[in-house]
Design an enzyme around this catalytic site. Sequence first.
Site, PDB file in Angstrom:
ATOM      1  N   ALA A  13     -59.507   3.991 -21.066  1.00 45.37           N
ATOM      2  CA  ALA A  13     -60.710   4.726 -20.619  1.00 45.37           C
ATOM      3  C   ALA A  13     -61.463   4.033 -19.489  1.00 45.37           C
ATOM      4  O   ALA A  13     -62.595   4.390 -19.195  1.00 45.37           O
ATOM      5  CB  ALA A  13     -61.634   4.959 -21.809  1.00 45.37           C
ATOM      6  N   ASN A  89     -55.657   7.998 -25.352  1.00 40.87           N
ATOM      7  CA  ASN A  89     -55.617   8.523 -23.983  1.00 40.87           C
ATOM      8  C   ASN A  89     -54.710   7.710 -23.054  1.00 40.87           C
ATOM      9  O   ASN A  89     -54.188   8.265 -22.088  1.00 40.87           O
ATOM     10  CB  ASN A  89     -57.044   8.554 -23.431  1.00 40.87           C
ATOM     11  CG  ASN A  89     -57.080   8.787 -21.938  1.00 40.87           C
ATOM     12  OD1 ASN A  89     -56.921   9.906 -21.468  1.00 40.87           O
ATOM     13  ND2 ASN A  89     -57.254   7.707 -21.162  1.00 40.87           N
ATOM     14  N   SER A 141     -49.648  16.568 -23.030  1.00 34.49           N
ATOM     15  CA  SER A 141     -49.522  17.139 -21.684  1.00 34.49           C
ATOM     16  C   SER A 141     -48.815  18.479 -21.774  1.00 34.49           C
ATOM     17  O   SER A 141     -48.034  18.724 -22.706  1.00 34.49           O
ATOM     18  CB  SER A 141     -48.685  16.202 -20.805  1.00 34.49           C
ATOM     19  OG  SER A 141     -48.322  16.866 -19.607  1.00 34.49           O
ATOM     20  N   TYR A 154     -41.479  10.823 -19.821  1.00 32.35           N
ATOM     21  CA  TYR A 154     -42.879  11.240 -20.008  1.00 32.35           C
ATOM     22  C   TYR A 154     -42.952  12.495 -20.899  1.00 32.35           C
ATOM     23  O   TYR A 154     -43.732  12.552 -21.850  1.00 32.35           O
ATOM     24  CB  TYR A 154     -43.486  11.503 -18.628  1.00 32.35           C
ATOM     25  CG  TYR A 154     -44.959  11.846 -18.642  1.00 32.35           C
ATOM     26  CD1 TYR A 154     -45.920  10.851 -18.840  1.00 32.35           C
ATOM     27  CD2 TYR A 154     -45.396  13.152 -18.424  1.00 32.35           C
ATOM     28  CE1 TYR A 154     -47.286  11.165 -18.837  1.00 32.35           C
ATOM     29  CE2 TYR A 154     -46.741  13.472 -18.411  1.00 32.35           C
ATOM     30  CZ  TYR A 154     -47.685  12.470 -18.618  1.00 32.35           C
ATOM     31  OH  TYR A 154     -49.035  12.784 -18.613  1.00 32.35           O
ATOM     32  N   LYS A 158     -44.736  12.757 -24.594  1.00 33.44           N
ATOM     33  CA  LYS A 158     -45.867  13.659 -24.849  1.00 33.44           C
ATOM     34  C   LYS A 158     -45.512  14.696 -25.925  1.00 33.44           C
ATOM     35  O   LYS A 158     -46.390  15.160 -26.658  1.00 33.44           O
ATOM     36  CB  LYS A 158     -46.286  14.348 -23.546  1.00 33.44           C
ATOM     37  CG  LYS A 158     -46.881  13.365 -22.515  1.00 33.44           C
ATOM     38  CD  LYS A 158     -48.151  12.738 -23.030  1.00 33.44           C
ATOM     39  CE  LYS A 158     -48.824  11.818 -22.030  1.00 33.44           C
ATOM     40  NZ  LYS A 158     -50.038  11.194 -22.559  1.00 33.44           N
ATOM     41  N   ILE A 187     -54.261  17.720 -13.692  1.00 32.35           N
ATOM     42  CA  ILE A 187     -55.652  17.277 -13.586  1.00 32.35           C
ATOM     43  C   ILE A 187     -55.748  16.266 -12.439  1.00 32.35           C
ATOM     44  O   ILE A 187     -54.901  15.367 -12.337  1.00 32.35           O
ATOM     45  CB  ILE A 187     -56.115  16.591 -14.902  1.00 32.35           C
ATOM     46  CG1 ILE A 187     -55.844  17.498 -16.123  1.00 32.35           C
ATOM     47  CG2 ILE A 187     -57.587  16.196 -14.820  1.00 32.35           C
ATOM     48  CD1 ILE A 187     -56.567  18.826 -16.150  1.00 32.35           C
TER      49      ILE A 187
HETATM   50  P1  NAP Z   1     -54.954   7.132 -15.150  1.00 31.51           P
HETATM   51  O1  NAP Z   1     -55.996   7.486 -14.162  1.00 31.51           O
HETATM   52  O2  NAP Z   1     -53.730   6.394 -14.701  1.00 31.51           O
HETATM   53  O3  NAP Z   1     -55.656   6.311 -16.345  1.00 31.51           O
HETATM   54  C1  NAP Z   1     -54.903   5.762 -17.395  1.00 31.51           C
HETATM   55  C2  NAP Z   1     -55.601   4.512 -17.869  1.00 31.51           C
HETATM   56  O4  NAP Z   1     -54.786   3.911 -18.904  1.00 31.51           O
HETATM   57  C3  NAP Z   1     -55.751   3.450 -16.767  1.00 31.51           C
HETATM   58  O5  NAP Z   1     -57.024   2.833 -16.852  1.00 31.51           O
HETATM   59  C4  NAP Z   1     -54.639   2.484 -17.106  1.00 31.51           C
HETATM   60  O6  NAP Z   1     -54.889   1.154 -16.627  1.00 31.51           O
HETATM   61  C5  NAP Z   1     -54.645   2.531 -18.621  1.00 31.51           C
HETATM   62  N1  NAP Z   1     -53.426   2.001 -19.196  1.00 31.51           N
HETATM   63  C6  NAP Z   1     -52.173   1.984 -18.657  1.00 31.51           C
HETATM   64  N2  NAP Z   1     -51.328   1.353 -19.478  1.00 31.51           N
HETATM   65  C7  NAP Z   1     -52.052   0.968 -20.569  1.00 31.51           C
HETATM   66  C8  NAP Z   1     -51.736   0.258 -21.752  1.00 31.51           C
HETATM   67  N3  NAP Z   1     -50.508  -0.199 -21.974  1.00 31.51           N
HETATM   68  N4  NAP Z   1     -52.719   0.016 -22.652  1.00 31.51           N
HETATM   69  C9  NAP Z   1     -53.987   0.450 -22.413  1.00 31.51           C
HETATM   70  N5  NAP Z   1     -54.354   1.104 -21.306  1.00 31.51           N
HETATM   71  C10 NAP Z   1     -53.386   1.364 -20.392  1.00 31.51           C
HETATM   72  O7  NAP Z   1     -54.410   8.413 -15.899  1.00 31.51           O
HETATM   73  P2  NAP Z   1     -55.125   9.817 -16.229  1.00 31.51           P
HETATM   74  O8  NAP Z   1     -54.642  10.809 -15.266  1.00 31.51           O
HETATM   75  O9  NAP Z   1     -56.579   9.622 -16.442  1.00 31.51           O
HETATM   76  O10 NAP Z   1     -54.403  10.152 -17.623  1.00 31.51           O
HETATM   77  C11 NAP Z   1     -55.008   9.914 -18.889  1.00 31.51           C
HETATM   78  C12 NAP Z   1     -54.119  10.556 -19.949  1.00 31.51           C
HETATM   79  O11 NAP Z   1     -53.998  11.953 -19.693  1.00 31.51           O
HETATM   80  C13 NAP Z   1     -52.702   9.997 -19.957  1.00 31.51           C
HETATM   81  O12 NAP Z   1     -52.227   9.908 -21.285  1.00 31.51           O
HETATM   82  C14 NAP Z   1     -51.923  11.049 -19.199  1.00 31.51           C
HETATM   83  O13 NAP Z   1     -50.561  11.052 -19.562  1.00 31.51           O
HETATM   84  C15 NAP Z   1     -52.627  12.303 -19.653  1.00 31.51           C
HETATM   85  N6  NAP Z   1     -52.448  13.456 -18.770  1.00 31.51           N
HETATM   86  C16 NAP Z   1     -52.846  13.390 -17.469  1.00 31.51           C
HETATM   87  C17 NAP Z   1     -52.649  14.497 -16.651  1.00 31.51           C
HETATM   88  C18 NAP Z   1     -53.066  14.521 -15.204  1.00 31.51           C
HETATM   89  O14 NAP Z   1     -52.775  15.512 -14.528  1.00 31.51           O
HETATM   90  N7  NAP Z   1     -53.745  13.491 -14.700  1.00 31.51           N
HETATM   91  C19 NAP Z   1     -52.040  15.650 -17.168  1.00 31.51           C
HETATM   92  C20 NAP Z   1     -51.650  15.669 -18.503  1.00 31.51           C
HETATM   93  C21 NAP Z   1     -51.865  14.559 -19.294  1.00 31.51           C
HETATM   94  P3  NAP Z   1     -54.229   0.722 -15.183  1.00 31.51           P
HETATM   95  O15 NAP Z   1     -54.701   1.714 -14.187  1.00 31.51           O
HETATM   96  O16 NAP Z   1     -54.746  -0.654 -14.973  1.00 31.51           O
HETATM   97  O17 NAP Z   1     -52.737   0.798 -15.410  1.00 31.51           O
END
Ligand code: NAP
Length: 246
Positions: A13, A89, A141, A154, A158, A187
């Site tokens: 987060a 998340n 997702s 991925y 999911k 997103i």
């Molecule tokens: P994001 O901006 O990359 O944020 C993910 C966060 O998780 C980052 O702060 C990341 O840190 C952290 N993280 C990565 N590896 C980790 C670990 N091993 N332990 C703890 N934290 C960790 O991604 P987002 O787009 O906000 O996505 C959030 C969630 O929504 C994810 O599960 C993603 O699969 C899901 N989702 C996203 C979308 C989309 O379109 N964006 C669509 C469907 C689902 P670092 O940046 O330092 O690696």
Amino acid sequence: MKLQGNKVFITGAAQGIGKSIALSMANEGADIGIADVNLESAEKTAQEIRGLGVKSIAVRLDVSKQDQVVHAFEVFMKELGAPDVLVNNAGITRDTVLLRMKEDDWDAVLDINLKGSFLCCKEAVKIMAKQRYGKIISISSVVAFMGNAGQINYSASKAGLIGLTKTIAKDYASRGIRANAVAPGFIQTAMTDILSDTVREEMKRAIPLGQFGTPDDVADAVLFLASKASDYITGQVIHVNGGMYM
Ligand code: NAP
């Protein structure tokens, strides 16, 4: 204040969707634990949340490591108390097609996206079962339901989260624990900013509402599932995708 007095543990987060969820829950009165691999940026988010007048702590956590998950929950319990809500998340991508995918990329995505949620659920359920109340919300997702070219690891991770969610919902309903998932479509975050303009345009054409979602769109659905308004809902998936998948 829909979450007044609630304590929420959110993984990944520090930024993106997780940060929006954390801010929206804090605005509804919840104390928030930010657990993220990036401690510096998690601490910045926690500081911003404290500015809203609730408690917030940042914990360094790689969700795929059991000892770190156990430690993060210990810190959370000591600083904020027993969690009422867990939001799984944290998630990563390592995209390519099946024949090019290295075992390491398969393992990294499954370890963080799926095993990480299993480990966090285990710690949360130990506490929630004792207090006979808890809400677990996992961020899946749209690709869990549709598949997606070049995202075999991925999509599998999911889809696995949906099975995990429904099984926890059945196993622990008697202890007052609800488990649900939110399945976002496209997103706008750092995760999707890396995609090419061509891919982005192609995706926009596949969305009936004609636009990408925002992290706040996802946060609104998570807030509903965390609140009392959804107490009779468990084992479900809320799709937040502009109609991309129905
Ligand atoms: P994001 O901006 O990359 O944020 C993910 C966060 O998780 C980052 O702060 C990341 O840190 C952290 N993280 C990565 N590896 C980790 C670990 N091993 N332990 C703890 N934290 C960790 O991604 P987002 O787009 O906000 O996505 C959030 C969630 O929504 C994810 O599960 C993603 O699969 C899901 N989702 C996203 C979308 C989309 O379109 N964006 C669509 C469907 C689902 P670092 O940046 O330092 O690696």
